[in-house]
Design a protein around this motif. Structure first.
Motif, mmCIF file in Angstrom:
data_model
loop_
_atom_site.group_PDB
_atom_site.id
_atom_site.type_symbol
_atom_site.label_atom_id
_atom_site.label_comp_id
_atom_site.label_asym_id
_atom_site.label_seq_id
_atom_site.Cartn_x
_atom_site.Cartn_y
_atom_site.Cartn_z
ATOM 1 N N GLU A 59 0.728 -1.293 -0.163
ATOM 2 C CA GLU A 59 -0.196 -0.094 -0.078
ATOM 3 C C GLU A 59 0.937 1.375 0.115
ATOM 4 N N GLU A 60 2.049 1.001 0.425
ATOM 5 C CA GLU A 60 3.091 2.447 0.602
ATOM 6 C C GLU A 60 3.743 2.567 -0.788
ATOM 7 N N CYS A 61 3.517 1.726 -1.765
ATOM 8 C CA CYS A 61 4.309 1.763 -3.178
ATOM 9 C C CYS A 61 3.297 2.368 -4.051
ATOM 10 N N PRO A 62 4.096 3.033 -5.279
ATOM 11 C CA PRO A 62 3.012 3.277 -6.321
ATOM 12 C C PRO A 62 2.239 2.208 -6.987
ATOM 13 N N ALA A 63 1.225 2.409 -7.574
ATOM 14 C CA ALA A 63 0.277 1.497 -8.176
ATOM 15 C C ALA A 63 0.876 0.592 -9.131
ATOM 16 N N ALA A 64 0.460 -0.498 -9.339
ATOM 17 C CA ALA A 64 1.092 -1.846 -9.842
ATOM 18 C C ALA A 64 0.147 -2.628 -10.672
ATOM 19 N N ASP A 65 0.464 -3.208 -11.861
ATOM 20 C CA ASP A 65 -0.568 -3.965 -12.697
ATOM 21 C C ASP A 65 -0.821 -5.506 -11.892
ATOM 22 N N LEU A 66 0.344 -5.818 -11.349
ATOM 23 C CA LEU A 66 0.511 -6.924 -10.913
ATOM 24 C C LEU A 66 1.584 -7.056 -9.581
ATOM 25 N N ILE A 67 1.231 -7.703 -8.363
ATOM 26 C CA ILE A 67 2.063 -8.090 -7.296
ATOM 27 C C ILE A 67 2.607 -9.298 -7.368
ATOM 28 N N CYS A 68 3.777 -9.616 -6.781
ATOM 29 C CA CYS A 68 4.374 -10.941 -6.769
ATOM 30 C C CYS A 68 5.275 -10.819 -5.400
ATOM 31 N N SER A 69 4.595 -11.617 -4.700
ATOM 32 C CA SER A 69 4.762 -11.800 -3.199
ATOM 33 C C SER A 69 5.719 -12.992 -2.855
ATOM 34 N N HIS A 70 6.742 -12.972 -2.368
ATOM 35 C CA HIS A 70 7.394 -14.107 -1.900
ATOM 36 C C HIS A 70 6.985 -14.778 -0.469
ATOM 37 N N GLY A 71 6.467 -13.736 0.417
ATOM 38 C CA GLY A 71 6.185 -13.984 1.610
ATOM 39 C C GLY A 71 7.388 -14.502 2.742
ATOM 40 N N GLN A 72 7.051 -14.890 3.609
ATOM 41 C CA GLN A 72 8.391 -15.279 4.613
ATOM 42 C C GLN A 72 8.548 -16.626 4.734
ATOM 43 N N THR A 73 9.631 -17.090 4.580
ATOM 44 C CA THR A 73 10.197 -18.527 4.652
ATOM 45 C C THR A 73 9.896 -18.996 6.153
ATOM 46 N N LEU A 74 9.204 -19.802 6.478
ATOM 47 C CA LEU A 74 9.274 -20.306 7.985
ATOM 48 C C LEU A 74 10.225 -21.632 8.043
ATOM 49 N N TYR A 75 9.903 -22.329 6.952
ATOM 50 C CA TYR A 75 10.566 -23.588 7.040
ATOM 51 C C TYR A 75 11.129 -24.102 5.444
ATOM 52 N N HIS A 76 12.083 -24.729 5.495
ATOM 53 C CA HIS A 76 12.738 -25.329 4.349
ATOM 54 C C HIS A 76 13.154 -26.682 4.596
ATOM 55 N N TRP A 77 12.255 -27.577 4.308
ATOM 56 C CA TRP A 77 12.285 -29.085 4.569
ATOM 57 C C TRP A 77 13.647 -29.868 3.725
ATOM 58 N N GLY A 86 19.963 -34.320 1.547
ATOM 59 C CA GLY A 86 20.236 -33.308 0.348
ATOM 60 C C GLY A 86 19.035 -33.199 -0.671
ATOM 61 N N ARG A 87 17.828 -33.691 -0.290
ATOM 62 C CA ARG A 87 16.861 -33.593 -1.031
ATOM 63 C C ARG A 87 15.681 -32.639 -0.245
ATOM 64 N N VAL A 88 15.151 -31.581 -1.158
ATOM 65 C CA VAL A 88 14.296 -30.865 -0.551
ATOM 66 C C VAL A 88 12.749 -31.652 -0.560
ATOM 67 N N ARG A 89 12.301 -31.732 0.657
ATOM 68 C CA ARG A 89 11.050 -32.290 0.658
ATOM 69 C C ARG A 89 9.745 -31.413 0.572
ATOM 70 N N GLY A 90 9.993 -30.259 1.000
ATOM 71 C CA GLY A 90 8.789 -29.291 0.896
ATOM 72 C C GLY A 90 9.433 -27.966 1.494
ATOM 73 N N THR A 91 8.649 -26.987 1.269
ATOM 74 C CA THR A 91 9.223 -25.500 1.576
ATOM 75 C C THR A 91 7.904 -24.548 1.938
ATOM 76 N N LEU A 92 7.775 -24.063 3.164
ATOM 77 C CA LEU A 92 6.856 -23.109 3.376
ATOM 78 C C LEU A 92 6.947 -21.703 3.776
ATOM 79 N N GLN A 93 6.441 -20.793 3.050
ATOM 80 C CA GLN A 93 6.362 -19.509 3.096
ATOM 81 C C GLN A 93 5.016 -18.987 3.564
#
Length: 378
Positions: free
Chosen positions: A79-97, A101-108
């Protein structure tokens, strides 16, 4: 197309934003950066995020609460930014499983509906999991932006982001992976000893001396011997990890920080040496730590390290700009994952789209991704 990128990284101190107006012509995508910003988390929300990170454990009520509050915080930042046509939100990573050596899941966390409701604009979110479902690490996704940004530069080149975790992208051959901690352990040590979030300008580390025996023990961690593609996070490199390894040495804070700066410098420099890179484009908060940068430069002699600002990418906003780019790719039906960088079985269109206030209307799909990306400030 004007796309707003939003991300809170592994330093989990707040939300970075970047509004970029993207224009494609003759295989070159030009991004005009119209706005960058950073909005700190409210102290109580940051404390909640910290308390939810490994090795701590929380219940589903707290997951729900954080998903809502982080989503609302992202909406406030947008809301504090100039107007956009689209927003891309990464969010906050809480866990990277990660297992074996293999990633089983990821949570943002950071429910995108709060952003779409407040701004009335479509939101692309949850980008990492599609790459993970295709056998990839879901990281570093910034490699999809790094490769066309580096294209055309002379010599052997790479891009190094020094956030909480350090990640390296190499142009030829195309490969990317997390090299280890950048500021994660440094920040954990400062927070535990002083209550402050980080060592401003590396002043405490500059007053210390690296402890070679502790450094050798830290460098013996199996993660560094793993072959890419690979990824890591605060599931491994957290305050408990640091306390377990460092406590027997009884170092003062300054010497501990000097040792941790040497750890980041050596683990990143070792990969720069391995790829025989001539130039490395550096971004992230670690760029402002002269002790860390000094260790990196000393341990990779002959390599030129330049700030991403020299390519038109403000170093503090690099990841937000990259997620603006990933949002643009998704909106145009283009894959945002590079199999050689993340380990996925193939290129994948990333993310989930939450509609804005009206019908969802996206641009006509493009057949080919950009060959090059060129950035400039608006």
């Amino acid at each position: 197309m004007r796309v707003l990128g939003l991300i809170s990284g592994t330093s989990h101190d707040g939300i970075d934003s970047a509004l970029v107006d993207w224009t494609m012509a003759d295989g070159v995508l030009t991004g005009v950066i119209e706005h960058t910003g950073a909005r700190p988390y409210a102290p109580e929300l940051r404390a909640g995020v910290v308390a939810a990170l490994p090795p701590n454990r929380i219940d589903m009520a707290e997951v729900c609460r954080l998903d809502t509050l982080i989503g609302q915080a992202f909406a406030g930042a947008a809301e504090e930014c100039p107007a956009a046509d689209l927003i891309c939100s990464h969010g906050q990573t809480l866990y990277h499983w990660v297992e074996d050596g293999r990633v089983r899941g990821t949570l943002q966390l950071g429910q995108p509906a709060w952003i779409a409701e407040r701004l009335g604009v479509p939101v692309v979110s949850d980008l990492r999991v599609r790459d993970v479902s295709a056998g990839g690490h879901g990281a570093p996704l910034v490699s999809a932006f790094d490769l066309p940004l580096l294209a055309g530069l002379p010599g052997r080149n790479g891009a190094l982001n020094l956030g909480g975790i350090a990640n390296l992208t190499v142009l030829d051959p195309a490969v990317a992976y997390d090299t280890g901690p950048a500021s994660a352990l440094l920040d954990a040590a400062v927070l535990a000893a002083t209550g402050r979030p980080y060592d401003e300008d590396g002043r405490l580390a500059a007053a210390g001396t690296a402890h070679e025996e502790l450094l050798a023990e830290l460098l013996a961690d199996p993660y560094y011997r793993g072959a890419p593609p690979k990824s890591t996070g605060k599931e491994l490199f957290h305050a408990g990890y640091l306390a377990r390894v460092a406590a027997p040495y009884g170092l003062g804070l300054e010497d501990l920080l000097a040792t941790l700066a040497a750890l980041t410098g050596e683990t990143a420099a070792a990969e720069v040496r391995r790829h025989r890179l001539d130039t490395v484009v550096v971004s992230g908060g670690g760029l402002r730590n002269p002790v860390l940068m000094g260790e990196l430069e000393r341990r990779a002699p002959g390599t030129r390290f330049i700030a991403s600002d020299e390519l038109g990418v403000p170093s503090d906003a690099k990841e937000a700009i990259a997620f603006s780019y990933l949002g643009w790719l998704t909106a145009h039906g283009l894959p945002g994952t590079v199999p050689g960088c993340t380990g996925a079985s193939g290129a994948r269109l990333l993310g989930t789209v939450t509609p804005g206030e009206g019908p969802l209307r996206l641009p006509a799909p493009l057949a080919d991704p950009p060959e090059r990306v060129r950035m400039r400030l608006g």
